[in-house]
Design a protein around this motif. Structure first.
Motif, PDB file in Angstrom:
ATOM      1  N   UNK A  77     -46.721  31.311 -10.667  1.00 25.80           N
ATOM      2  CA  UNK A  77     -45.274  31.884 -10.855  1.00 25.80           C
ATOM      3  C   UNK A  77     -44.456  30.583 -10.643  1.00 25.80           C
ATOM      4  N   UNK A  78     -43.572  30.461 -11.714  1.00 20.45           N
ATOM      5  CA  UNK A  78     -42.693  29.517 -11.919  1.00 20.45           C
ATOM      6  C   UNK A  78     -41.180  30.097 -11.477  1.00 20.45           C
ATOM      7  N   UNK A  79     -40.528  29.367 -10.532  1.00 18.27           N
ATOM      8  CA  UNK A  79     -39.322  29.728  -9.792  1.00 18.27           C
ATOM      9  C   UNK A  79     -38.462  28.514  -9.655  1.00 18.27           C
ATOM     10  N   UNK A  80     -37.286  28.624  -9.527  1.00 19.40           N
ATOM     11  CA  UNK A  80     -36.362  27.571  -9.157  1.00 19.40           C
ATOM     12  C   UNK A  80     -36.036  27.768  -7.629  1.00 19.40           C
ATOM     13  N   UNK A  81     -35.540  26.727  -7.108  1.00 19.97           N
ATOM     14  CA  UNK A  81     -35.245  26.766  -5.721  1.00 19.97           C
ATOM     15  C   UNK A  81     -33.836  25.757  -5.405  1.00 19.97           C
ATOM     16  N   UNK A  82     -33.047  26.128  -4.798  1.00 18.82           N
ATOM     17  CA  UNK A  82     -31.676  25.298  -4.399  1.00 18.82           C
ATOM     18  C   UNK A  82     -32.058  24.798  -2.946  1.00 18.82           C
ATOM     19  N   UNK A  83     -32.043  23.489  -2.779  1.00 22.28           N
ATOM     20  CA  UNK A  83     -32.208  23.049  -1.580  1.00 22.28           C
ATOM     21  C   UNK A  83     -30.892  23.285  -0.758  1.00 22.28           C
ATOM     22  N   UNK A  84     -30.649  23.192   0.591  1.00 19.33           N
ATOM     23  CA  UNK A  84     -29.651  23.379   1.410  1.00 19.33           C
ATOM     24  C   UNK A  84     -28.579  22.242   1.091  1.00 19.33           C
ATOM     25  N   UNK A  85     -27.246  22.904   1.165  1.00 15.34           N
ATOM     26  CA  UNK A  85     -26.243  22.207   0.912  1.00 15.34           C
ATOM     27  C   UNK A  85     -25.980  21.410   1.849  1.00 15.34           C
ATOM     28  N   UNK A  86     -25.447  20.092   1.437  1.00 22.00           N
ATOM     29  CA  UNK A  86     -25.049  19.017   2.363  1.00 22.00           C
ATOM     30  C   UNK A  86     -24.282  18.030   1.754  1.00 22.00           C
ATOM     31  N   UNK A  87     -23.461  17.331   2.464  1.00 26.45           N
ATOM     32  CA  UNK A  87     -22.624  16.082   1.792  1.00 26.45           C
ATOM     33  C   UNK A  87     -23.702  14.988   1.272  1.00 26.45           C
ATOM     34  N   UNK A  88     -24.663  14.866   1.993  1.00 27.03           N
ATOM     35  CA  UNK A  88     -25.586  13.925   1.399  1.00 27.03           C
ATOM     36  C   UNK A  88     -27.056  14.700   1.959  1.00 27.03           C
TER      37      UNK A  88
END
Length: 130
Positions: A77-88
């Motif tokens: 299964x191919x999926x995209x994932x957005x990591x957590x938002x942060x300044x760094x």
């Protein structure tokens, strides 16, 4: 006439229930899957209006990944994932193995870094042969 209206109401309720269940099943019903981390792409976080998302004047970023996940049977299964938002934001280390809970549409929980020995044999074989 009341019987026909009642029958139509029952059919509509059953149809709505079926559609609701199918949505939940494809979006949230999850299972364990395994992948190897590839290089992520750092992108600016945006607000709902499309402007840059900043906190206390600092631009926030997220790292986007595309994973080829494999379940314990070796199904892909191919999926995209957005990591957590942060300044760094801290990226995942490329080449490491991860486990996540995934549905047909999204990563529902994780990913968590694991060792190669924790990946089921069929999933590991599929990952190495990709």
């Amino acid at each position: 006439m009341k019987k026909i209206a009642g029958l139509i109401a029952v059919i509509l309720i059953a149809a709505l229930g079926f559609v609701g269940y199918r949505y939940w099943d494809t979006t949230y019903h999850s299972h364990d899957a395994y992948a190897v981390v590839t290089e992520g792409v750092k992108e600016k976080s945006k607000t709902a209006k499309g402007t840059d998302y900043k906190v206390n004047g600092k631009q926030y970023y997220m790292i986007k990944y595309t994973f080829d996940f494999y379940d314990a049977s070796g199904n892909k299964t191919t999926l995209t994932y957005d990591g957590p938002e942060s300044a760094d934001p801290t990226p995942l280390t490329p080449g490491t193995y991860v486990r996540a809970k995934i549905s047909q549409k999204r990563v529902t929980n994780g990913p968590w870094t694991i060792s190669e020995g924790d990946v089921p044999a069929k999933a590991l074989s599929a990952i190495k042969n990709q």
